[in-house]
Motif scaffolding. Structure first.
Motif, short mmCIF file in Angstrom:
data_model
loop_
_atom_site.label_atom_id
_atom_site.label_comp_id
_atom_site.label_asym_id
_atom_site.label_seq_id
_atom_site.Cartn_x
_atom_site.Cartn_y
_atom_site.Cartn_z
N ARG A 169 0.44 -0.90 0.27
CA ARG A 169 0.01 -0.22 0.15
C ARG A 169 0.83 0.88 -0.02
O ARG A 169 0.41 1.66 -0.57
CB ARG A 169 -0.96 0.23 0.73
N GLN A 170 1.52 1.35 1.13
CA GLN A 170 3.07 2.41 1.29
C GLN A 170 3.30 2.40 -0.37
O GLN A 170 3.36 3.67 -0.78
CB GLN A 170 3.74 1.67 1.90
N LEU B 113 0.89 4.40 -2.25
CA LEU B 113 0.94 5.98 -2.36
C LEU B 113 2.37 6.75 -2.67
O LEU B 113 1.66 7.62 -2.84
CB LEU B 113 0.75 5.92 -1.17
#
Ligand SMILES: Nc1ncnc2c1ncn2[C@@H]1O[C@H](COP(=O)(O)OP(=O)(O)O)[C@@H](O)[C@H]1O
Ligand SMILES: [Mg+2]
Lengths: 263, 215
Positions: free
Chosen positions: B209-210, B213
């Motif tokens: 997810r990081q 982003l």
């Protein structure tokens, strides 16, 4: 050992559970603490935001203040000198040689004075890029100018003279504080003598400004809700993490001291 | 039939999650993590086959695994703590202690199971984890822990080694002497594995997810 195996097993299971729960609680604690940190961080951001807007305001005020002093000075000093020169010159009677010579000499002197004042003023205006040469120089210039233009007897112990230290944000605020204090002295104190002591010791800058003017009643002036300037002084000192103290005696004069972490 | 073994099942699941969330990650650390999990799965699988099919005890395999485990977990702490502190010699000290105890025990027990080394290793890792969390608390910078991969990865390590140490100590002290056997006890190790690999899997998802982003 007398316990039966099943008892021991349940004890072991319980112990294992406890040993699992302990780190879980630790993790929970960290998460909740972290939330507090977030709040704290938001607060801090708000404070820096406020600080920056206050700083902007201060820098605008400094500019305005400087413009005002320039206008006053142009009007009061140089304007006076020039109109005096004008009067002197227009009253010359060319037939009276002796008197005319005297008047011309006098006019020359007046014009010399105007030039000197203009130079002083130019220095102050230059000083608007003021802090470019550091706080110490800016103060030196401002005080010099005050000395000459208003005929104050000023002593200035400049503890920042031989240091390269500076703090971009604090310098402006400190300068503004100085200006307000001097402003008050010029406006209200009717003083003849001003002592300024600035000392840097162990990352603390302490500033003391004393005048021998008429003094005033601090409690009265603050309860009259008039002391906008004085209040601003307090606010400004707090803004840069400092402390301010005012003491004043009627007929004796006023003493303002400020201590600020520096740089 | 193989996947009826819960430990095996959990490890393979974690490996697949790691593989699919991390294989495109540019950071070396996450690549090594995938390799380590693969290695773990292979060891576990061989152990399982040897035990079930050939009915062999496989201490030597575990002994082979321990230094790899010690190295990888030390590497994990080194990677995550490096962002919070400059102290790096600490890891050499801890690593040195583990390996020394391991080698001494290996010869003393004539290549039997090196349980003391495992206990020492667990204690050291628990201390590292505490240190990590202490630094995290002290750190001025705010991070969203919910999505912070190091937080979850080290949470798994803390639970696994803390719980494991406690269980192993009690087991060694009491149960072995008394020859207690109870099916409930066989749930403890899988539970610990479940916590470890569960938290890790979640941290891999956070990492993916990081990456999305900040791409
Ligand atoms: N150095 C001083 N000497 C005498 N009186 C002063 C001095 N400084 C301030 N005061 C008194 O304190 C009052 C409040 O000052 P200040 O808050 O700066 O407001 P302002 O300058 O706008 O009047 C002034 O009106 C004046 O009477
Ligand atoms: Mg004022």
């Amino acid at each position: 050992m007398q316990s039966t195996p099943t008892e021991i097993v349940s004890i072991i299971l319980l112990a294992s559970l406890v040993f699992l729960l302990a780190p879980l609680f630790l993790l929970l604690y960290i998460v909740s603490y972290n939330k507090k940190k977030k709040l704290h961080q938001q607060e801090k951001e708000l404070i820096t935001e406020r600080f920056e807007s206050e700083l902007l305001k201060t820098s605008i005020e400094v500019q305005e203040q400087t413009m005002q002093t320039i206008a006053t000075d142009l009007h009061d000093n140089i304007g006076q000198l020039l109109s005096l020169t004008h009067i002197t010159l227009s009253s010359i009677n060319l037939n009276d040689y002796e008197k005319a010579k005297h008047k011309i000499d006098h006019s020359l002197e007046l014009i010399g004075n105007s030039i000197r004042d203009l130079r002083q003023l130019a220095k102050v205006i230059q000083g608007e890029q003021l802090l470019e040469n550091g706080l110490s120089q800016a103060l030196e210039k401002g005080i010099n100018w005050l000395k000459h233009s208003r005929n104050y007897n000023i002593t200035f112990e400049n503890g920042l003279k031989d240091t390269e230290l500076s703090s971009a944000s604090k310098d402006l605020v400190i300068l503004r504080i100085f200006q307000e204090v001097f402003n008050n002295i010029v406006k209200h104190a009717e003083a003849g003598h001003i002592d300024v002591i600035m000392e840097l010791e162990k990352d603390k800058l302490s500033i003391v400004i004393k005048d021998d003017g008429k003094g005033f009643d601090i409690t009265e002036s603050s309860s009259r809700n008039q002391g906008l300037g004085l209040n601003n002084l307090k606010k400004r000192s707090k803004l840069i993490g400092g402390d301010m103290d005012i003491s004043s005696k009627l007929g004796k004069g006023t003493r303002i001291s400020i201590t600020v972490p520096y740089p | 039939m193989f996947f009826f073994n819960p430990g095996l099942f959990i490890e393979f699941t974690c490996f697949f999650i790691a593989f699919f969330t991390l294989f495109r990650d540019r950071q070396v650390f996450w690549k090594i993590t995938i390799v380590y999990l693969l290695f773990t799965c292979i060891i576990e699988l061989i152990t399982f086959i040897l035990l079930k099919v050939y009915h062999q005890r496989t201490f030597w395999l575990y002994n082979l695994y321990i230094p790899v485990e010690a190295t990888f977990i030390t590497y994990v702490f080194h990677t995550f703590l490096r962002r919070l502190t400059r102290i790096n010699h600490l890891f050499w000290l801890g690593y040195g202690i583990i390996i020394t105890v391991y080698i001494i025990e290996l010869f003393k027990r004539n290549f039997g199971y090196t349980s003391t080394a495992v206990s020492v290793m667990s204690v050291i890792f628990v201390l590292y984890a505490f240190y990590f969390y202490a630094l995290l608390l002290k750190n001025d910078e705010y991070v969203v822990l919910k999505y912070y991969p190091p937080f979850w990865m080290i949470a798994g390590i803390l639970l696994f080694y803390f719980g494991g140490t406690a269980f192993n100590l009690i087991y060694d002290l009491v149960l072995v002497k008394m020859e207690v056997r109870n099916p409930l006890l066989s749930y403890i190790n899988p539970t610990l594995s479940f916590l470890l690999y569960g938290f890790w899997s979640y941290s891999f998802i956070c990492r993916a997810r990081q990456r999305k982003l900040y791409r």
